[in-house]
Design a protein around this motif. Structure first.
Motif, short mmCIF file in Angstrom:
data_model
loop_
_atom_site.label_atom_id
_atom_site.label_comp_id
_atom_site.label_asym_id
_atom_site.label_seq_id
_atom_site.Cartn_x
_atom_site.Cartn_y
_atom_site.Cartn_z
N GLU A 253 -3.76 15.81 43.15
CA GLU A 253 -2.88 14.73 43.63
C GLU A 253 -3.15 14.51 45.11
O GLU A 253 -3.05 15.44 45.92
N GLU B 22 -1.96 9.38 44.35
CA GLU B 22 -2.65 9.17 43.07
C GLU B 22 -2.93 10.51 42.40
O GLU B 22 -3.07 11.54 43.06
N ARG B 23 -3.05 10.45 41.07
CA ARG B 23 -3.24 11.65 40.27
C ARG B 23 -4.56 11.56 39.49
O ARG B 23 -4.74 10.64 38.69
N PHE C 182 2.34 17.78 33.10
CA PHE C 182 2.29 16.51 33.84
C PHE C 182 2.50 15.38 32.84
O PHE C 182 2.38 15.58 31.63
N GLN C 183 2.80 14.21 33.35
CA GLN C 183 3.04 13.06 32.49
C GLN C 183 1.72 12.29 32.30
O GLN C 183 1.21 11.71 33.28
N GLN D 90 0.98 9.43 31.13
CA GLN D 90 1.03 8.01 31.47
C GLN D 90 1.01 7.78 32.98
O GLN D 90 0.76 6.66 33.44
N ARG D 91 1.24 8.85 33.77
CA ARG D 91 1.23 8.70 35.23
C ARG D 91 -0.11 9.09 35.84
O ARG D 91 -0.29 8.98 37.06
N LEU D 92 -1.05 9.55 35.01
CA LEU D 92 -2.40 9.83 35.52
C LEU D 92 -3.09 8.52 35.88
O LEU D 92 -3.02 7.54 35.13
N ASP D 93 -3.79 8.51 37.00
CA ASP D 93 -4.54 7.31 37.39
C ASP D 93 -5.93 7.28 36.79
O ASP D 93 -6.48 6.20 36.54
N PHE E 33 -1.62 7.98 28.13
CA PHE E 33 -2.65 7.75 29.14
C PHE E 33 -3.53 6.57 28.74
O PHE E 33 -3.98 6.48 27.59
#
Length: 428
Positions: A22, A26-27, A51-52, A54-57, A80
């Motif tokens: 992170e 951004e992830r 970790f979520q 859907q929040r990974l970039d 994702f």
């Protein structure tokens, strides 16, 4: 600017690689591996990741082995939908491995429902072929040795790790105000002087190194690979037996056949039929043939690679009927079949037939994780559970260490000390 690095796999074990970086809000996930081996590890695949998804970039992949990419469809199933960056050959191989992994997940769920042993009613697969197809659509090609911007001020470069076709170490530059911070994720580091694959590119200077350790506590047998194989295989072939080589479909099968054929051509082994009995291994060999260039394979293979990867008397078995015909063929002959740790696939049918017979040989050509049938054989088990039955072990079982795709302790040290400066921090 603060950056954080978290380990969600391949920590205190060598499987399930997932590293979450992170930075700049951004992830980035480096590798999306499936846990394999012991049941307690495999059960982790069913837990929600810390970790979520859907929040990974984005996700960056070092190579296509399932313990590095096999969790990707699960992440897609959980939301994702960002880009997945990796090398061209890894993209080609990923279709084989991810679709096969999805089919196995669906078959396992269907079998559990038929037998009624699942705690869930009905049992569901970890992911499906549809999930794998969705994951494959996210893959984007990255060239070796080229810096690319993957996020806000975040740059990455993929360098050949010499492990399997398309494998890479990933060097990253992070924005930290007026300066940059340099990280390297080793991926899996290959061997030096290994058949088929090039030597790993040297470690570049970096501040932080994340390095694999599959063989970090031991050294491989220094006996040349071809001599190890000759010593193991020759007595069985001379006595008319059958050699069964459980081999990973990608990389290992191609190495095994290459070494066997050169031993036979040189008169150091009797010339006998070699059978590749694995649809995936056949397809993987064809993918290797599309990447016969100095960037992807050893220079000697590149010179006449097509002839050496596809010898005229190696027989390829893709269909079920082709595979069944092997049951009627006596030795001497060699059968190379997946999976490498005897976890499933056609190799189990050959194992049931060949393991109870003295004079046959089961030649383990790769790493055998704890809890797998391959490890149990090497530990001296006198029976092996296959398809619900206890199969007596009368065939000889030998481990061949020279074809490991992982660098050992000395080779990992050689790779790390090639850098001009020592990293400030090393995570093993």
């Amino acid at each position: 600017m603060t950056s954080t690095l978290a380990f969600h796999g391949a920590a205190r074990t060598v499987t399930g690689s997932k590293y979450l970086l992170e930075t700049a809000g951004e992830r980035t996930l480096i590798d999306a591996g499936l846990f394999q081996g012991l049941k307690e590890l495999r059960l982790l695949n069913w837990e929600d990741p810390p970790f979520q998804p859907q929040r990974l970039d984005r996700i960056l992949l070092t190579h296509t082995h399932i313990d590095h990419i096999g969790f990707l469809p699960r992440l897609v199933r959980r939301g994702f939908d960002g880009p997945v960056l990796t090398t061209r050959a890894t993209v080609d191989l990923a279709r084989l491995l991810l679709l096969d992994s999805a089919r196995l997940q669906e078959e396992d769920a269907a079998y559990a429902n038929r037998k009624g042993f699942s705690r869930h009613r009905p049992a569901e697969p970890l992911y499906t072929e549809r999930d794998a197809e969705a994951a494959l659509r996210l893959l984007e090609v990255v060239d070796y040795d080229r810096w690319i911007e993957v996020g806000a001020g975040l740059h990455a470069r993929f360098q050949n790790a010499g492990h399997i076709l398309g494998s890479a170490s990933i060097e990253m530059r992070l924005p930290t105000g007026s300066a940059e911070r340099r990280l390297v994720f080793s991926g899996d580091i290959g061997r030096y002087g290994s058949p088929l694959h090039p030597d790993p590119e040297p470690l570049p200077d970096c501040d932080v190194l994340i390095v694999e350790s599959t063989y970090g506590d031991r050294d491989h047998d220094t006996t040349p690979v071809d001599e190890q194989m000759r010593l193991a295989v020759h007595p069985t072939l001379e006595s008319g037996g059958t050699v069964l080589v459980p081999a990973f479909a990608v990389g290992r099968t191609q190495q095994v056949v290459l070494v066997l054929r050169e031993l036979m051509n040189g008169g150091r082994l009797p010339t006998v039929p070699i059978h590749i009995d694995s649809p995936m291994a056949v397809d993987a060999t064809r993918i290797y043939s599309r990447h016969l260039d100095a960037e992807h394979v050893d220079a000697e293979i590149f010179a006449d690679g097509r002839e050496r990867l596809f010898p005229h008397d190696v027989q390829l078995h893709s269909s079920v009927d082709d595979s069944k015909r092997l049951n009627d063929l006596d030795g001497p002959r060699i059968i190379v079949s997946a999976s490498g740790m005897l976890s499933g696939g056609r190799v189990l049918h050959h194992l049931v037939r060949l393991l109870p017979r003295r004079g046959n040989l089961v030649l383990m050509a790769g790493f055998q994780a704890a809890g797998t049938r391959g490890r149990k054989l090497l530990e001296g088990r006198r029976t092996l559970r296959v398809h619900g039955a206890d199969i007596p072990v009368r065939a000889e079982c030998v481990a061949l260490h020279g074809l490991s795709a992982h660098g050992d302790r000395g080779e990992l040290e050689r790779w790390m000390t090639a850098a001009g400066a020592r990293p400030n921090t090393v995570y093993v």
